[in-house]
Design a protein around this motif. Structure first.
Motif, PDB file in Angstrom:
ATOM      1  N   MET A   1       0.845  -1.174   0.000  1.00 28.74           N
ATOM      2  CA  MET A   1       0.000   0.000   0.000  1.00 28.74           C
ATOM      3  C   MET A   1       0.887   1.232   0.000  1.00 28.74           C
ATOM      4  N   ASN A   2       0.475   2.237  -0.679  1.00 30.10           N
ATOM      5  CA  ASN A   2       1.190   3.488  -0.578  1.00 30.10           C
ATOM      6  C   ASN A   2       0.481   4.333   0.465  1.00 30.10           C
ATOM      7  N   TYR A   3       0.822   5.613   0.553  1.00 33.34           N
ATOM      8  CA  TYR A   3       0.215   6.443   1.587  1.00 33.34           C
ATOM      9  C   TYR A   3      -1.304   6.491   1.479  1.00 33.34           C
ATOM     10  N   SER A   4      -1.845   6.259   0.283  1.00 35.30           N
ATOM     11  CA  SER A   4      -3.298   6.272   0.115  1.00 35.30           C
ATOM     12  C   SER A   4      -3.911   4.909   0.394  1.00 35.30           C
ATOM     13  N   SER A  25       6.927  -1.009   4.580  1.00 39.62           N
ATOM     14  CA  SER A  25       8.159  -0.691   3.853  1.00 39.62           C
ATOM     15  C   SER A  25       9.010   0.304   4.637  1.00 39.62           C
ATOM     16  N   SER A  26       8.359   1.243   5.314  1.00 38.39           N
ATOM     17  CA  SER A  26       9.132   2.239   6.067  1.00 38.39           C
ATOM     18  C   SER A  26       9.844   1.602   7.248  1.00 38.39           C
ATOM     19  N   VAL A  27       9.247   0.587   7.877  1.00 38.10           N
ATOM     20  CA  VAL A  27       9.927  -0.115   8.980  1.00 38.10           C
ATOM     21  C   VAL A  27      11.170  -0.805   8.442  1.00 38.10           C
ATOM     22  N   ARG A  28      11.028  -1.476   7.303  1.00 31.95           N
ATOM     23  CA  ARG A  28      12.185  -2.131   6.681  1.00 31.95           C
ATOM     24  C   ARG A  28      13.250  -1.094   6.313  1.00 31.95           C
ATOM     25  N   TRP A  29      12.813   0.031   5.737  1.00 36.30           N
ATOM     26  CA  TRP A  29      13.748   1.075   5.333  1.00 36.30           C
ATOM     27  C   TRP A  29      14.489   1.626   6.547  1.00 36.30           C
ATOM     28  N   LEU A  30      13.771   1.901   7.633  1.00 36.90           N
ATOM     29  CA  LEU A  30      14.403   2.414   8.849  1.00 36.90           C
ATOM     30  C   LEU A  30      15.479   1.456   9.353  1.00 36.90           C
ATOM     31  N   LEU A  31      15.171   0.158   9.326  1.00 38.48           N
ATOM     32  CA  LEU A  31      16.118  -0.845   9.805  1.00 38.48           C
ATOM     33  C   LEU A  31      17.359  -0.891   8.913  1.00 38.48           C
ATOM     34  N   ASN A  32      17.164  -0.895   7.606  1.00 43.37           N
ATOM     35  CA  ASN A  32      18.305  -0.926   6.692  1.00 43.37           C
ATOM     36  C   ASN A  32      19.109   0.362   6.740  1.00 43.37           C
ATOM     37  N   ASP A  33      18.442   1.493   6.904  1.00 38.50           N
ATOM     38  CA  ASP A  33      19.138   2.767   7.050  1.00 38.50           C
ATOM     39  C   ASP A  33      19.990   2.764   8.317  1.00 38.50           C
ATOM     40  N   VAL A 133      13.870   2.952  17.668  1.00 39.17           N
ATOM     41  CA  VAL A 133      12.758   2.404  18.450  1.00 39.17           C
ATOM     42  C   VAL A 133      11.592   3.394  18.486  1.00 39.17           C
ATOM     43  N   GLU A 134      11.916   4.664  18.665  1.00 37.58           N
ATOM     44  CA  GLU A 134      10.863   5.682  18.695  1.00 37.58           C
ATOM     45  C   GLU A 134      10.150   5.767  17.347  1.00 37.58           C
ATOM     46  N   ARG A 135      10.916   5.790  16.268  1.00 38.75           N
ATOM     47  CA  ARG A 135      10.317   5.883  14.931  1.00 38.75           C
ATOM     48  C   ARG A 135       9.532   4.627  14.573  1.00 38.75           C
ATOM     49  N   ALA A 136      10.120   3.468  14.823  1.00 37.94           N
ATOM     50  CA  ALA A 136       9.457   2.207  14.465  1.00 37.94           C
ATOM     51  C   ALA A 136       8.241   1.950  15.343  1.00 37.94           C
TER      52      ALA A 136
END
Length: 155
Positions: A1-4, A25-33, A133-136
């Motif tokens: 899903m995208n933002y919509s 996807s953002s959780v995965r991105w945060l972890l890889n970043d 942790v705060e972001r995720a």
């Protein structure tokens, strides 16, 4: 899903078995970043409160093993905290001859587990883990946790 709310699709335009929402996807991105930007971090995993691997920094059996270890350490630490009646566990750290394993609680009951080299700056690693942790924690809704677990199962 995208933002919509639409599914993120595979390259051919069809949602594949591992198609995930933008939030997942953002959780995965945060972890890889996190893995790519914090010196000395070798592997990182997000594990649900019931021990399921939700996200990892790399594909492979080592992250599966790390998730199992993180789950066991979290359970052991929670048992110790309960026996000592000193409140919830915030962080657990194991220092070995060749590295550190740091586990930090996420607000939803899941946890972040990080394996870092012995040469890392633990203060920097812990600080960056706290930010992650705060972001995720904000992104890990029950729906996203379920979605991440399903996506990990089809890999």
């Amino acid at each position: 899903m995208n933002y919509s709310g639409h599914l993120v699709q595979a390259g051919d335009g069809t949602p594949g078995p591992a198609a995930v929402s933008q939030a997942a996807s953002s959780v995965r991105w945060l972890l890889n970043d996190f893995l790519g930007s914090v010196a000395g971090v070798v592997d990182a995993v997000v594990v649900s409160s019931d021990g399921l691997l939700l996200a990892d920094s790399r594909d492979g059996s080592r992250c599966e093993q790390l998730a199992a270890i993180v789950s066991a350490l979290t359970s052991l630490a929670a048992g110790a905290a309960g026996s000592l009646a000193r409140g919830a566990v915030k962080q657990t750290m194991v220092t070995m001859d060749q590295g550190h394993l740091v586990v930090m609680a996420i607000s939803d009951g899941s946890c972040l587990g990080v394996y870092a080299s012995l040469e890392c700056d633990l203060g920097v690693v812990a600080y960056q883990m706290a930010l992650l942790v705060e972001r995720a924690g904000h992104a890990l809704t029950p729906q996203v946790r379920s979605e991440l677990h399903r996506a990990m199962a089809v890999r």
